[in-house]
Enzyme design. Structure first.
Site, short mmCIF file in Angstrom:
data_model
loop_
_atom_site.label_atom_id
_atom_site.label_comp_id
_atom_site.label_asym_id
_atom_site.label_seq_id
_atom_site.Cartn_x
_atom_site.Cartn_y
_atom_site.Cartn_z
CB ALA A 76 -0.91 0.01 1.24
CB CYS A 77 0.26 4.70 -1.05
SG CYS A 77 0.02 4.30 -2.80
#
Length: 271
Positions: free
Chosen positions: A101-102
């Site tokens: 994920a970011c």
């Protein structure tokens, strides 16, 4: 990039056992100058592009000559060893594992990310036709070969203002897909990416806007929504941010002057 897993498939009240194709997710350890800087979760493949793009977004490199060597460690699986040129500044080590994920690129603060950009994206006056921009999601989707088999990968594509596809990369992490695209461009001596658009398959996060701006890309287009912080950063650094690019339409959130508005194609004209 894929593996097979037996599953129980339930459809319309019926059950069947069958193999399913999954996207692979594995760790990648990055060493620079012998020091471990980050451990990220990624889809194997184009690992050198991934590392090179990450180094661009971290502000460590701007040209192929900034990287002396990259190699897969012969003694340790899923480890890339990098040697930078003497005048290149290595990124600071991350004190955490990067997921698929970011995150915020390992910077200590949002302000540090905002002020670390190398190229003045705001000075890029390239015009992008709305008709070209509207078909980029379909062009990106047509290149997602692993997604066709797994349904489980993000994608990022680099296109010219005329809509010509330069690079497409897939990964379980949307930020990894962007790093792979930017890393490939670095290694092809294309940076800064003046006059290009980055099309991504999901939403537009703060990190993706930062990575686009760090590579000198003036336009980022997302199939889904941007976050408020992504819009703020795009506005501040002079980048045009598009969201909900699908069905022939789009929202232009920042720096609308780059989008040349003409007839917007109807859905049947996009086939």
């Amino acid at each position: 990039m894929t593996t097979r897993q037996p599953v129980l498939r339930l459809r319309a009240g019926r059950a069947a056992r069958r193999p399913d194709t999954l996207a692979v997710e594995e760790p990648l350890l990055v060493r620079v100058g012998g020091e471990v800087l980050t451990l990220t979760m990624r889809t194997p493949g184009q690992d050198f592009d991934l590392v090179a793009g990450w180094l661009v977004s971290e502000g460590a490199v701007a040209a192929p000559g900034d990287i002396v060597t990259m190699r897969m460690c012969p003694d340790e699986d899923n480890t890339v060893e990098v040697v930078l040129a003497p005048d290149a500044t290595p990124p600071r080590p991350r004190a955490f594992v990067s997921s698929s994920a970011c995150g915020v690129c390992g910077a200590d603060s949002v302000e540090a990310v905002r002020t670390a950009l190398r190229w003045p994206v705001s000075e890029d006056d390239t015009q992008f036709d709305v008709g070209v921009l509207s078909v980029l999601p379909d062009a990106l989707r047509s290149e997602q070969k692993v997604f066709d088999r797994t349904g489980g990968l993000h994608a990022a594509g680099l296109f010219t203002a005329g809509g010509r596809c330069i690079e497409v990369r897939e990964d379980v992490g949307r930020h990894n897909a962007v790093d792979k695209v930017v890393g490939a461009a670095l290694r092809d001596r294309r940076l800064p990416l003046t006059g290009h658009v980055l099309q991504v398959s999901g939403r537009a996060s703060f990190e993706l806007v930062h990575k686009a701006a760090a590579a000198g890309i003036p336009v980022i287009a997302a199939v889904s929504a941007p976050s408020s912080l992504a819009v703020d950063l795009a506005e501040e650094c002079g980048l045009t941010l598009l969201g909900f690019v699908r069905g022939g339409g789009m929202n232009v959130y920042t720096h609308q002057q780059r989008v040349r508005v003409g007839p917007i194609p109807r859905q049947r004209e996009l086939q």
